[in-house]
Design an enzyme around this catalytic site. Structure first.
Site, PDB file in Angstrom:
ATOM      1  N   SER A   1     -46.220  21.232   6.967  1.00  0.00           N
ATOM      2  CA  SER A   1     -46.384  20.949   8.402  1.00  0.00           C
ATOM      3  C   SER A   1     -45.254  21.478   9.276  1.00  0.00           C
ATOM      4  O   SER A   1     -45.321  21.368  10.501  1.00  0.00           O
ATOM      5  CB  SER A   1     -46.535  19.441   8.624  1.00  0.00           C
ATOM      6  OG  SER A   1     -47.846  19.022   8.327  1.00  0.00           O
TER       7      SER A   1
ATOM      8  N   LYS B   1     -46.177  23.691  12.149  1.00  0.00           N
ATOM      9  CA  LYS B   1     -46.529  23.228  13.489  1.00  0.00           C
ATOM     10  C   LYS B   1     -45.446  23.540  14.521  1.00  0.00           C
ATOM     11  O   LYS B   1     -45.674  23.382  15.729  1.00  0.00           O
ATOM     12  CB  LYS B   1     -46.847  21.739  13.463  1.00  0.00           C
ATOM     13  CG  LYS B   1     -48.110  21.408  12.646  1.00  0.00           C
ATOM     14  CD  LYS B   1     -48.427  19.922  12.698  1.00  0.00           C
ATOM     15  CE  LYS B   1     -49.722  19.598  11.971  1.00  0.00           C
ATOM     16  NZ  LYS B   1     -49.556  19.512  10.499  1.00  0.00           N
TER      17      LYS B   1
ATOM     18  N   SER C   1     -48.040  14.494  13.485  1.00  0.00           N
ATOM     19  CA  SER C   1     -48.316  15.635  12.610  1.00  0.00           C
ATOM     20  C   SER C   1     -49.807  15.752  12.295  1.00  0.00           C
ATOM     21  O   SER C   1     -50.205  16.151  11.193  1.00  0.00           O
ATOM     22  CB  SER C   1     -47.512  15.529  11.307  1.00  0.00           C
ATOM     23  OG  SER C   1     -47.433  16.794  10.683  1.00  0.00           O
TER      24      SER C   1
ATOM     25  N   LYS D   1     -39.114  18.378  13.047  1.00  0.00           N
ATOM     26  CA  LYS D   1     -40.425  18.314  12.404  1.00  0.00           C
ATOM     27  C   LYS D   1     -40.274  18.110  10.899  1.00  0.00           C
ATOM     28  O   LYS D   1     -39.423  18.711  10.263  1.00  0.00           O
ATOM     29  CB  LYS D   1     -41.205  19.614  12.675  1.00  0.00           C
ATOM     30  CG  LYS D   1     -42.672  19.533  12.249  1.00  0.00           C
ATOM     31  CD  LYS D   1     -43.461  18.638  13.171  1.00  0.00           C
ATOM     32  CE  LYS D   1     -44.849  18.323  12.613  1.00  0.00           C
ATOM     33  NZ  LYS D   1     -44.818  17.376  11.477  1.00  0.00           N
TER      34      LYS D   1
END
Length: 425
Positions: free
Chosen positions: A107, A110, A167, A269
């Site tokens: 992730s 992202k 997320s 993140k």
């Protein structure tokens, strides 16, 4: 901060002679003005790069891959597959382990997804209050979710919180479709931006980070992405410090534990898959200085947070970031021939920062290398050489040396006088 220096006239023999002159800077290191051998006079209409040959005083030095190589304080030992620390003010890598090793980003993908979405908002192709349809594809996307219902209309603002705080893969696909029409088209935009950033070891197959053989990056490339997002879109960076978001009556917390551990941490993140392990891109802002760390392949959620904080603290505690070029002041005043002015400022129009081991700022040596003679007309922004910054005989970085002001050509008589002077130099 580099002061404006008095103009110097450098004698040339048949328009070629190499000199090195040391000057004391405001922050102490010596500035070497290296006149390069010129095969022909350089005009502003055809900006010249650095000359091919350098004087003995400007001998070649080794270029460092990380600033940490000059520190007497070793980087902490971290329980992870790969990691990196980068100073966002200077853009320099402080330390790295397996920095260019191919990894699965999970992730962390992202970060680039958000970059492309923010870009679309700035270009007026999306707005924060715009409603986006949740397609069946978005709704069915596996992995972490925002829990948006199929065929409902959700604002871009809510979806961004779903992407960044929760997320959510469903939110990410919905925004990708809103921006580009399909997730595959959006991935093409992500790859386009990666190429613009110079990320040569990155390729995106989707917007979410779900595993795919053609979906990969490196911790170095992730550090550049994160640094660029923080720099290019500060107006949206508040999403990354948001600790929780409730949608569809479901509250989810930001998975970045450091938001609760350290008040200076304001992003960024997390990511996790069985192949990638536990990953975290973290960033903190302390006294105006931003450091970004990337850590992948940790064994647990707590391990990625603990090791990332170690790396952040080491980077802040053992390194300084100093201003070495002030956009408001020239690095040197260079002699101009056949122009309406006798000198011109050379330097950079913007501020340049340099990261060094703590206390080593006074030992930095800037060396300006430019081609002589400088023949008018000269155009503002023309490159006439380079400035190299070294520490302990190692090159830290190199920047172009630019003309800071236009210099028009002198009249016929003035040009003739200077041509005669050059003949006898």
């Amino acid at each position: 901060m580099l002061p404006t220096h008095t103009a110097h006239s450098f004698p040339l023999k048949k328009q070629s002679r190499c000199l090195a002159i040391s000057l004391v800077l405001a922050f102490s290191p010596a500035l070497v003005l290296a006149q390069q051998k010129a095969a022909a006079p350089v005009a502003a209409s055809a900006p010249a790069g650095a000359a091919a040959s350098a004087p003995a005083a400007a001998a070649a030095v080794d270029t460092l891959s990380t600033v940490g190589q000059l520190s007497s304080i070793p980087a902490p030992e971290l329980a992870a597959k790969a990691w990196l620390s980068i100073d966002a003010n200077s853009g320099q890598v402080i330390t790295a382990q397996n920095g260019n090793e191919k990894i699965e980003p999970a992730s962390l993908t992202k970060i680039m997804s958000a970059y492309v979405i923010f870009q679309a908002i700035e270009n007026k192709r999306l707005s924060l209050d715009q409603k986006v349809n949740i397609s069946e594809k978005a709704w069915k996307t596996e992995g972490s979710r925002m829990f948006a219902k199929v065929n409902t209309q959700v604002s871009v603002d809510d979806l961004l919180q779903g992407v960044i705080v929760q997320s959510g893969n469903d939110a990410t696909v919905a925004l990708a479709e809103a921006v580009a029409g399909s997730e595959s088209a959006f991935a093409a935009l992500m790859n386009q931006e990666a190429a613009k950033m110079g990320l040569t070891h990155t390729h995106f197959a989707n917007a979410t980070g779900l595993p795919d053989p053609e979906h990969y990056t490196t911790v170095y490339d992730l550090g550049i992405m994160a640094m660029r997002l923080a720099k290019d879109f500060p107006q949206y960076f508040h999403y990354y410090s948001q600790k929780e978001f409730t949608y569809n009556k479901i509250k989810q917390h930001n998975r970045n534990r450091l938001l609760w551990t350290d008040p200076t941490v304001d992003g960024m993140k997390t990511g996790h898959t069985s192949e990638a392990g536990y990953c975290l891109v973290a960033t903190a802002l302390r006294d105006g200085r931003r450091v970004v760390t990337v850590l992948v392949g940790a064994a647990s959620d707590s391990a990625r947070a603990e090791n990332s904080l170690k790396l952040l603290n080491w980077s802040f505690q053992n390194f300084d970031t100093i201003k070495v070029l002030d956009g408001a002041k020239p690095l040197v005043q260079a002699r101009v021939w056949q122009g309406q002015a006798d000198t011109v400022g050379l330097g950079q129009p913007s501020t340049v920062w340099l990261t060094v081991p703590r206390g080593k700022g006074p030992d930095v040596k800037p060396e300006a290398r430019y081609t002589q003679p400088l023949i008018a007309p000269l155009t503002k922004g023309a490159k006439v050489g380079t400035v190299v910054f070294t520490l302990d005989g190692k090159q830290l970085r190199q920047e172009p040396l630019l003309v800071l002001n236009d210099v028009a050509q002198a009249g016929i008589f003035g040009r003739l006088v200077d041509k005669v002077r050059l003949m006898f130099q």
